[in-house]
Design a protein around this motif. Structure first.
Motif, PDB file in Angstrom:
ATOM      1  N   ASN A  79       0.678  -1.119  -0.060  1.00 17.19           N
ATOM      2  CA  ASN A  79       0.028   0.036  -0.030  1.00 17.19           C
ATOM      3  C   ASN A  79       0.701   1.278  -0.055  1.00 17.19           C
ATOM      4  O   ASN A  79       0.305   2.298  -0.177  1.00 17.19           O
ATOM      5  N   ARG A  80       2.056   1.117   0.196  1.00 15.65           N
ATOM      6  CA  ARG A  80       2.957   2.202   0.334  1.00 15.65           C
ATOM      7  C   ARG A  80       4.158   2.447  -0.644  1.00 15.65           C
ATOM      8  O   ARG A  80       4.342   3.502  -0.834  1.00 15.65           O
ATOM      9  N   TYR A  81       4.650   1.383  -1.296  1.00 13.93           N
ATOM     10  CA  TYR A  81       5.528   1.339  -2.276  1.00 13.93           C
ATOM     11  C   TYR A  81       4.925   0.535  -3.271  1.00 13.93           C
ATOM     12  O   TYR A  81       4.430  -0.474  -3.350  1.00 13.93           O
ATOM     13  N   ASP A  82       5.699   1.235  -4.552  1.00 18.58           N
ATOM     14  CA  ASP A  82       5.324   0.331  -5.822  1.00 18.58           C
ATOM     15  C   ASP A  82       6.380  -0.708  -6.055  1.00 18.58           C
ATOM     16  O   ASP A  82       6.019  -1.833  -6.490  1.00 18.58           O
ATOM     17  N   ASP A  83       7.738  -0.831  -5.289  1.00 12.78           N
ATOM     18  CA  ASP A  83       8.525  -1.787  -5.469  1.00 12.78           C
ATOM     19  C   ASP A  83       8.842  -2.258  -4.015  1.00 12.78           C
ATOM     20  O   ASP A  83       9.612  -1.449  -3.349  1.00 12.78           O
TER      21      ASP A  83
END
Ligand code: GN1
Ligand code: MG
Length: 358
Positions: A79-83
């Motif tokens: 939910n916080r980072y793409d990778d």
């Protein structure tokens, strides 16, 4: 012991051609190897570990804990980072979809994606780094704060039970199987003097003064991966000992390793001190993330936790030295004694600075 690493790696879901395997000697417990596979999209690296079953009697339970914890953390991080590939360990399953491969000698192997282009530190450079480390441990606990600890296995019962560790010390002293006791009287006396005080974390957990939560139990600072320039703490690794416990075990190990100005096995004890500025920055970083879930009693015991976990390591290293180095991997005969002495020196320095630390 020589292992057929190529064959072992071949039992996991890995694509490409094996092009190299190296030993990694950082941990004190398991045997670790890093492999490289050539794939159409470039080199992919993996960590393979043979789990030490003298320490972890149920490798399957260890892996079930790790699977539960990494799946949970990933759910939060997505939910916080793409990778998120550099922010959480990823277990690679076997070809038959298991968490472990058992070799013909009864050895248990696991595989992770290797997190590359990162660095670890044995001692902290400055207050900025101390703050980052505190935040990383606080974040780790926060991410796990809604995972029900009772769903995890107690893979090493009584791991941080101080009185149990003292009974192991007593036994090694009574047996004195290597004739080493006479050379460590001073260390034994110091630790016996501190015996009762050291019980506080375990007692508070047992009597419910602090809650049971999911804990890491080995949050020494070189178990946190930093970006190569040191500007970001990315990932907490070495999840072997995730179990139900008190988060004070983790604040304690973080303080033990990150405020010490020397390495755990430093032989020049004058280099061993507890740096108060690092201590302050570390706890400020930690509390900034943990404030939302910490109870007042947990908060109150944080400084004491640093002393307690330093003490339990002094006891455990000394026990292993007297008992003939059966538990920790060593590189020279006095290695466990050197480790115990740094821990004792660190406790003594904490005591000198106690009012400031609190
Ligand atoms: C051991 O293997 P390693 O280095 O991650 C030990 C920890 C100690 C640590 C001291 C299962 O961890 O409890 O704090 O050495 N792990 C186990 O460096 O006993
Ligand atoms: Mg470990």
């Amino acid at each position: 012991m020589e292992y057929d690493l190529k064959r072992i790696a071949g039992h996991f879901r890995i694509e490409g051609e094996l092009v190299g395997i190296k030993t990694n000697n950082q941990g004190h417990i398991n045997n670790t190897f890093v492999s490289e596979f050539e794939t159409p999209s470039g080199i992919a690296k993996y960590t393979h570990q043979r789990i030490n079953t003298n320490v972890f009697h149920s490798p399957q339970e260890v892996m079930e804990n790790i699977w539960a914890v990494t799946e949970h953390i990933k759910g939060v991080l997505r939910n916080r980072y793409d990778d998120i590939s550099m922010r959480c360990l990823t277990v690679v399953r076997t070809l038959d979809d298991k968490l472990l491969f058992e070799d013909s000698d009864g050895g248990f192997w696991r595989t992770y994606h290797y997190i590359d282009n990162v660095t670890t530190f044995d001692t902290i450079a400055d207050q900025t780094q101390a703050r980052l480390l505190g935040e990383a441990i606080g974040d780790f606990q926060l991410e796990l704060s809604d995972l029900d600890g009772s769903a995890l296995h107690q893979t090493i019962p009584h791991f941080h039970d101080m009185e149990m560790r003292y009974r192991q010390l007593d036994k090694s002293i009574a047996e004195d199987c290597c004739g080493r006791l006479s050379s460590v009287r001073e260390e034994v006396d110091f630790l016996q003097t501190n015996r009762a005080r050291g019980r506080i974390l375990w007692d508070c957990m047992e009597n419910g003064e602090v809650p049971m939560r999911v804990t890491h139990n080995d949050t020494k600072m070189n178990n946190v991966l930093f970006s190569q320039d040191g500007s970001e703490a990315l990932c907490v690794i070495d999840l072997d000992t995730v179990m139900p416990g008190t988060i004070l075990f983790d604040t304690g190990d973080m303080i033990r390793t990150a405020t010490n100005t020397a390495c755990e096995d430093e032989t020049d004890l004058d280099k061993v001190t507890c740096n108060v500025d690092l201590h302050k920055a570390l706890l400020a970083g930690y509390r900034s993330r943990a404030a939302s879930f910490l109870t007042p009693r947990e908060n109150e015991l944080i400084v004491e936790s640093g002393r307690c976990i330093t003490q339990i390591m002094a006891v455990r290293f000394l026990t292993d030295y007297i008992a003939g180095d059966k538990y920790y991997q060593i590189t020279h005969p006095s290695h466990n004694l050197d480790r115990s002495r740094t821990q004792i020196r660190l406790m003594q320095d904490m005591d000198r600075k106690w009012d400031v630390l609190c």
